[in-house]
Design a protein around this motif. Structure first.
Motif, PDB file in Angstrom:
ATOM      1  N   LEU A  54      54.661  61.391   7.097  1.00 15.15           N
ATOM      2  CA  LEU A  54      55.558  62.174   7.928  1.00 15.15           C
ATOM      3  C   LEU A  54      55.422  61.261   9.396  1.00 15.15           C
ATOM      4  O   LEU A  54      54.357  60.739   9.838  1.00 15.15           O
ATOM      5  N   LEU A 303      62.922  62.587  13.244  1.00 15.54           N
ATOM      6  CA  LEU A 303      62.268  63.984  13.927  1.00 15.54           C
ATOM      7  C   LEU A 303      61.229  63.617  14.830  1.00 15.54           C
ATOM      8  O   LEU A 303      60.552  62.705  14.723  1.00 15.54           O
ATOM      9  N   LEU A 316      56.052  68.427   9.581  1.00 14.67           N
ATOM     10  CA  LEU A 316      56.748  69.246   8.341  1.00 14.67           C
ATOM     11  C   LEU A 316      57.260  70.572   8.988  1.00 14.67           C
ATOM     12  O   LEU A 316      58.402  70.970   8.616  1.00 14.67           O
ATOM     13  N   CYS A 319      60.832  70.039  10.257  1.00 11.50           N
ATOM     14  CA  CYS A 319      61.719  69.954   9.192  1.00 11.50           C
ATOM     15  C   CYS A 319      62.503  71.203   8.982  1.00 11.50           C
ATOM     16  O   CYS A 319      63.515  71.236   9.160  1.00 11.50           O
ATOM     17  N   ALA A 354      66.700  67.224   6.491  1.00  7.81           N
ATOM     18  CA  ALA A 354      65.703  67.633   7.482  1.00  7.81           C
ATOM     19  C   ALA A 354      64.400  66.867   7.152  1.00  7.81           C
ATOM     20  O   ALA A 354      63.849  65.939   7.976  1.00  7.81           O
ATOM     21  N   PHE A 355      64.175  66.792   5.748  1.00  5.57           N
ATOM     22  CA  PHE A 355      62.828  66.019   5.278  1.00  5.57           C
ATOM     23  C   PHE A 355      63.234  64.538   5.475  1.00  5.57           C
ATOM     24  O   PHE A 355      62.176  63.674   5.717  1.00  5.57           O
ATOM     25  N   GLY A 358      62.462  63.335   8.705  1.00  9.18           N
ATOM     26  CA  GLY A 358      61.033  63.457   9.070  1.00  9.18           C
ATOM     27  C   GLY A 358      60.304  62.327   8.314  1.00  9.18           C
ATOM     28  O   GLY A 358      58.889  62.182   8.659  1.00  9.18           O
ATOM     29  N   THR A 359      60.882  61.601   7.282  1.00 15.14           N
ATOM     30  CA  THR A 359      60.432  60.450   6.462  1.00 15.14           C
ATOM     31  C   THR A 359      61.253  59.378   6.590  1.00 15.14           C
ATOM     32  O   THR A 359      61.051  58.669   7.698  1.00 15.14           O
ATOM     33  N   VAL A 410      57.868  71.775   1.806  1.00 17.59           N
ATOM     34  CA  VAL A 410      58.325  71.467   2.959  1.00 17.59           C
ATOM     35  C   VAL A 410      58.138  72.525   4.064  1.00 17.59           C
ATOM     36  O   VAL A 410      57.862  72.489   5.111  1.00 17.59           O
TER      37      VAL A 410
END
Lengths: 438, 438
Positions: A54, A303, A316, A319, A354-355, A358-359, A410
């Motif tokens: 992350l 994020l 996380l 997310c 969203a994930f 975050g990645t 998540v």
């Protein structure tokens, strides 16, 4: 010799693309690079889920001791009564030697394999933070904070003048580069326009241009900050920063909640992007960042936790919060208004998007080759045990398909479920030392 | 012989009153009742924090396997494609025997010492849930769900008619009372008006009147539900439920996001209250519950996770979310509107008020003598270790006063930090078996 990790990969190769690969073996070489990802017959599906590490694109290291507090304050009280005094304490190497290891080890345990830090105005404790990241094995950008404006900063916590701020920033870059770490880089960090004189902003833009070092700052976080720029510069915060040469490829602008549509176009043109900090939107932004609009405009978005303006250190969690905030923006909040007058329809982002932010989205914002488990990339990853007793995360046969299992991981996985966290192939944290590694 | 627990008590004897008592010893007798709380010299301040047990006033037990999923759906798809099929599976005792223990043990580990459940339409698996709570030692109201309306429910998951729905509800009350538990009580549970015929709603109101058993249902959650009542009954959801005799002392109305000011006055007059589920507001409510307005109107308010409309099982998280949602309602979300047009100024609730809703406020809503650690009350409590390595929760000498330490505990403590959870003096969960108990 390298090593091999087995499990189910869940990741997002694109903003709207979920990839779930059951029963794979990921081979990692001595340099921490992924050399192969192949199907393996001996892996129980979904017992261990492998996520890309992350990426926290916005975090204030010296605010770590105040995490979770003071969120009832307005921004000015927050800064002058709550935050600046603490940041000033973090110019003390003795206190920094307590705080930095606590911060970095806790973030690693939360799966944050890359962090983009605001440190302090002090070169020594900023270098100490970079060294802490290097030693603990966290990938990081570490920024010595520059701030010299007599109206926007306290006399007891600012650069004496622009020249000294620029000199200290240059010295901090040299000190961090001198650590010789592959993981840790400097980043030029004017705090935000209200804390900096024109001379400082211009000088840091020139420093970025001459060194090629990345830039981060805050931009249009709140009504106050957004309006401040128009009053002082006669233009938007974005346009002003651009004029000072600070909007460059991979420049990270924190928050951007009040960015106009022209501002988004400028960001895209420059290759700059936004560190979206969903939770802190509720406390210091006066509005919600229009993540959907920014993504649709082709702007890079990652994020951030915004520790400590955001009250939790988990990317996380952010997310899930990004989806939640987008829903609130989409539908509005006040039941006494007619539904069509309440929100901004079409503002939703999905849990997949969203994930991704975050990645991989964070990786692309920062210009790092991380955020995806793929041959040739560094092995920055988190192994999640999906069957820990009394975890909120639990998968059920016959109930969960791949997309639902991903959503659960998540939204529900906690650090206690993270058996292993790796950065560049080095195991740097994890709740269960042996699990997940073969 | 009883036992004694030592630590620092943090709790809220009133909505705006924070009480922090350092270094106390809490004596508990064999009946699980607190017999004394006295200063003890041998207790390290703040190492162990004792909180009153957390109270979840709204949770759907059969939605446990879908926790954290499907939040991209609208309410109708959520119910008919996602939720009702799963609830129907939970009428199978074999599946229920897997799900209920997982649910109850996980909630206890998350510090939920009291839960107010919607179970299934099936009397047998509803009784199984009550028995699971009794055996695990969780204080609970367990409601067999009544729903018979052919338009609002699927043919394969509803009561055949109102008479059968009323009969099964009465039978479920008898079955739960027959367990003979001091901790577990039945609760009459018409799902919500759109799922129930007038005859069923009236019959359940009469059942409540004749038995004195508590009532829970949903009320004015979304635009759709709120408008539905006007269309069908010619009055608000609240007024309709009142007309059916369902608004009684300690009736729990879930959500209430669209309650009008007259509705709030009706609730107050009846002694009914709201299970405020902050996180789920973002997904199924189309607006944010005006908690500030309800509290100011003297309406009872507790917190609910709304599992699985809310994606997390933690009541403590909901305390933070209640503050977050109130801030979003207060300030609004759309940066393109003028600040004064964005939100509903004066809507904030504090972290103290939020914690009160999650403990004593919930206890008062339910009419239970819990939510406060006080002589004469049952010892329902959570012991929090404030010094677990890599926990997000960390207190710092010289940084945190009592109010900030409290805010940190509420916002940052995770189940992994809960060394012990007790209900009525029985230790029912905890990460570290021995710690916190002397």
């Amino acid at each position: 010799m390298g090593f091999t990790v087995r499990g189910t990969i869940m990741q997002t190769p694109g903003p709207t693309k979920l990839e779930v690969r059951h029963g794979v073996a990921v081979a990692v070489n001595d340099d921490g690079i992924i050399t192969s990802i192949e199907h393996a017959n001996d892996v129980a599906p979904l017992q261990t889920v492998l996520l890309p590490g992350l990426i926290d694109t916005h975090i204030h290291a010296p605010q770590w001791p105040q995490l979770g507090t003071g969120l009832d304050l307005d921004l000015e009280s927050w800064l002058f009564e709550h935050t600046f005094p603490l940041e000033a304490k973090l110019t003390d190497p003795s206190f920094a030697s307590e705080v930095w290891p606590s911060l970095v080890s806790t973030l690693l345990a939360h799966g944050t394999t890359t962090a983009t830090y605001y440190a302090t105005i002090d070169v020594e404790t900023t270098t100490m933070l970079a060294e802490t990241c290097r030693a603990a094995g966290q990938r990081a950008f570490v920024g010595r904070v520059a701030m010299d404006h007599p109206d926007g900063t306290p006399q007891w916590y600012r650069d004496a003048n622009a020249a000294q701020g620029i000199e200290a920033s240059a010295r901090s870059i040299d000190a961090i580069v001198a650590l010789g770490s592959d993981l840790v880089q400097p980043i030029i960090t004017p705090r935000f326009a209200p804390a900096c004189t024109d001379e400082l902003l211009r000088g840091l833009g020139e420093l970025a241009s001459s060194t090629g070092v990345r830039v981060q700052t805050h931009c249009s976080e709140s009504d106050w900050e957004h309006n401040y720029a128009f009053n002082r510069f006669g233009m938007s915060d974005t346009a002003a920063l651009d004029g000072f040469g600070l909007l460059r490829d991979h420049t990270v602008l924190a928050h951007g909640d009040h960015l106009g549509r022209d501002d988004l176009a400028t960001l895209r043109a420059r290759g700059a992007g936004v560190a979206h900090c969903p939770m802190s939107n509720a406390y210091f932004a006066n509005a919600v960042f229009p993540a959907r609009r920014a993504l649709d405009a082709g702007v890079r978005v990652g994020l951030g936790t915004d520790v400590a303006g955001g009250a939790r250190p988990n990317v996380l969690s952010q997310c899930g919060e990004a989806v939640t905030m987008s829903r609130l923006l989409d539908e509005g909040v006040d039941a006494e208004l007619a539904p069509q007058d309440r929100g901004v329809a079409g503002s939703r982002v999905s849990i997949v998007e969203a994930f991704w932010m975050g990645t991989l989205g964070g990786g692309e914002l920062l210009g790092l080759d991380v955020g995806l488990l793929e041959v040739g990339r560094p092995f920055d990853a988190v192994a999640v045990d999906t069957a820990r007793p009394t975890s909120a995360l639990r998968l059920w046969d016959g109930v969960d398909d791949d997309a639902r299992s991903f959503e659960k991981v998540v939204r529900l996985a906690e650090p206690a479920d993270f058996t292993d966290v790796w950065v560049a192939g080095r195991r740097v944290a994890g709740a269960a030392p042996k699990q997940g590694v073969a």
